[in-house]
Design a protein around this motif. Structure first.
Motif, short mmCIF file in Angstrom:
data_model
loop_
_atom_site.label_atom_id
_atom_site.label_comp_id
_atom_site.label_asym_id
_atom_site.label_seq_id
_atom_site.Cartn_x
_atom_site.Cartn_y
_atom_site.Cartn_z
N LEU A 55 67.50 22.17 64.97
CA LEU A 55 67.34 23.21 63.95
C LEU A 55 68.47 23.14 62.93
O LEU A 55 68.24 23.34 61.73
CB LEU A 55 67.26 24.59 64.59
CG LEU A 55 67.02 25.74 63.59
CD1 LEU A 55 65.84 25.45 62.67
CD2 LEU A 55 66.82 27.06 64.33
N LYS A 56 69.68 22.87 63.38
CA LYS A 56 70.77 22.74 62.41
C LYS A 56 70.48 21.60 61.43
O LYS A 56 70.74 21.72 60.22
CB LYS A 56 72.10 22.53 63.13
CG LYS A 56 72.60 23.77 63.86
CD LYS A 56 74.00 23.57 64.42
CE LYS A 56 75.04 23.44 63.32
NZ LYS A 56 76.42 23.39 63.84
N ALA A 57 69.92 20.51 61.93
CA ALA A 57 69.57 19.40 61.04
C ALA A 57 68.48 19.81 60.06
O ALA A 57 68.53 19.46 58.87
CB ALA A 57 69.12 18.20 61.86
N ALA A 58 67.50 20.58 60.55
CA ALA A 58 66.42 21.04 59.67
C ALA A 58 66.94 22.01 58.62
O ALA A 58 66.50 22.00 57.46
CB ALA A 58 65.32 21.69 60.50
N VAL A 59 67.88 22.85 59.01
CA VAL A 59 68.48 23.80 58.07
C VAL A 59 69.28 23.06 57.00
O VAL A 59 69.19 23.35 55.80
CB VAL A 59 69.36 24.81 58.81
CG1 VAL A 59 70.24 25.61 57.84
CG2 VAL A 59 68.50 25.76 59.64
N ARG A 60 70.06 22.09 57.44
CA ARG A 60 70.84 21.31 56.47
C ARG A 60 69.92 20.58 55.50
O ARG A 60 70.18 20.55 54.28
CB ARG A 60 71.73 20.30 57.21
CG ARG A 60 72.88 20.94 57.99
CD ARG A 60 73.62 19.90 58.82
NE ARG A 60 74.14 18.82 57.98
CZ ARG A 60 74.52 17.63 58.44
NH1 ARG A 60 74.43 17.37 59.74
NH2 ARG A 60 74.99 16.72 57.62
N ALA A 61 68.84 20.02 56.01
CA ALA A 61 67.89 19.31 55.13
C ALA A 61 67.23 20.28 54.17
O ALA A 61 67.02 19.96 52.98
CB ALA A 61 66.84 18.61 55.98
N LYS A 62 66.91 21.47 54.65
CA LYS A 62 66.30 22.49 53.79
C LYS A 62 67.25 22.89 52.66
O LYS A 62 66.85 22.98 51.49
CB LYS A 62 65.93 23.70 54.64
CG LYS A 62 65.26 24.84 53.87
CD LYS A 62 66.27 25.85 53.39
CE LYS A 62 65.55 26.91 52.55
NZ LYS A 62 66.37 27.42 51.46
N PHE A 63 68.50 23.16 52.99
CA PHE A 63 69.48 23.55 51.97
C PHE A 63 69.65 22.44 50.92
O PHE A 63 69.72 22.71 49.72
CB PHE A 63 70.83 23.87 52.61
CG PHE A 63 70.99 25.28 53.09
CD1 PHE A 63 70.70 26.35 52.26
CD2 PHE A 63 71.46 25.56 54.37
CE1 PHE A 63 70.86 27.67 52.69
CE2 PHE A 63 71.64 26.87 54.81
CZ PHE A 63 71.33 27.92 53.97
#
Length: 382
Positions: A55-63
């Motif tokens: 999820l942290k990776a997905a959040v970083r990609a989203k930002f």
């Protein structure tokens, strides 16, 4: 109001509640399936306090993709909803007597959490005549030596006000003169903008301020996942580390199953968001048109989120058909639910009266009936 609505329903009354800010769409199927798969795979243990690696990776990609904000892993964290992210940040930083600038109208939790932690809310006013926008001059006047945070919420709950990149630059010019001030940007409604300039993030527009900006988001509003309780934030690593410490001693990490669902939502296609945006825009137009036709009611056009914030100054001082003197917006809301069985929230809860907040996150027929009942109520005022 939601509690009163439930009580009336328990006695057989058909109440229409426009009080809660909750999407009426279903969670995306791919998110539900991802949660199911995670549970079956045994991903049911304690999670890392700051979020699962996926999820942290997905959040970083989203930002990076949507906000032009590249973050390192140590600069993002996941919490039990956006509200916990707010709480973590304020608890990690506020000392008794510190001031937090919270433009009014505001989401009710901002000042309540501030006061709970010993802080002092300061409320520059955002008038209806400016579509509830904050002026740089009002922001400047609100900042003092004890100011610790400025909270900016665009699109705004409760008004639906939005903010262009140009306006954000004007705020940045003010904030650059006050290096002690942190900025919390609550962007939970960022995808729900219907007209006007596209959403912009202050940390991307004003990179010179980035070391003191916390950007908060979540899956609740965009993906109709309020009950999954997943929020996230990106900001300076020392602040994120302090927020993680707070969370580790309060709730620990968010549910692993919910985090798996959030990964699927963030990595999924934009189809649901597009459908929601088109639907909410139609409903917004329907409700605002109906409100503007009511006696004694005004309504600025909300350009984002899924609320309307009508003014009822023309109703104050009158008496309802049921005999209630309408001295305040709370009187109006209480009389409306008792006499016409429509639940809305009084503007006093959001720091600006006399107004009401109505959620447009209901189907068209429900909204039309609610507006018809409210119109009857207004026509009955004497």
């Amino acid at each position: 109001m939601a509690i009163r609505a439930r009580a009336l329903r328990a006695h057989g009354t058909r109440v229409i509640s426009l009080a809660l800010g909750e999407p009426d769409f279903a969670t995306p199927p791919e998110a539900v399936e991802a949660a199911h798969d995670a549970a079956l795979a045994g991903h049911t243990k304690y999670p890392p306090v700051d979020g699962t690696p996926a999820l942290k990776a997905a959040v970083r990609a989203k930002f990076a993709r949507e906000n032009r904000l590249p973050f390192e892993d140590a600069e993002v964290m996941v919490g039990n909803g956006g509200k916990q992210m707010l709480f973590n940040a304020l608890m990690a930083t506020l000392e008794p007597g510190d001031e937090v600038v919270i433009p009014a109208p505001y989401w009710a939790s901002y000042p309540l959490i501030t006061q709970l932690l010993g802080g002092v809310p300061v409320h520059p006013q955002c008038p209806e005549a400016l579509e509830f926008g904050l002026t740089p001059e009002a922001l400047e006047a609100a900042i003092a030596p004890r100011t610790k945070w400025v909270i900016l919420n665009f699109p705004n709950n409760p008004t639906g006000a939005t903010c262009s990149a140009e306006q954000l630059r004007a705020y940045a010019a003010v904030l650059e003169r006050h290096p002690q001030v942190w900025v919390l940007c609550d962007e939970i409604y960022e995808h729900l903008i219907y007209d006007g300039p596209p959403h912009a993030s202050l940390a991307a527009v004003a990179p010179a301020l980035r070391d003191r900006i916390l950007t908060i988001g979540g899956v609740s509003k965009t993906y109709a996942m309020t009950g999954w309780r997943i929020g996230y934030g990106g900001g300076p690593a020392p602040l994120i580390r302090a927020m993680t410490t707070i969370q580790g001693n309060a709730t620990s990490g968010a549910s692993t199953i919910s985090q798996a669902a959030a990964v699927a939502a963030l990595e999924g296609g934009p189809e649901l968001v597009q459908v929601m945006r088109v639907t909410y825009r139609r409903r917004r137009n329907l409700v605002v048109s109906a409100l503007r036709a009511m006696r004694g009611v005004t309504c600025a056009m909300p350009h984002g989120a899924f609320y309307a914030y009508p003014g009822i100054a023309g109703c104050i001082g009158r008496t309802s058909a049921g005999g209630t003197l309408i001295a305040t917006d709370e009187d109006f809301a209480l009389a409306l639910i008792e006499e016409q069985h429509v639940a809305v929230v009084q503007g006093a809860a959001f720091g600006m009266s006399p107004y009401l907040r109505l959620s447009v996150a209901s189907d068209d027929d429900t909204l039309l009936e609610a507006c018809a009942r409210m119109s009857v109520f207004c026509d009955g005022l004497r």
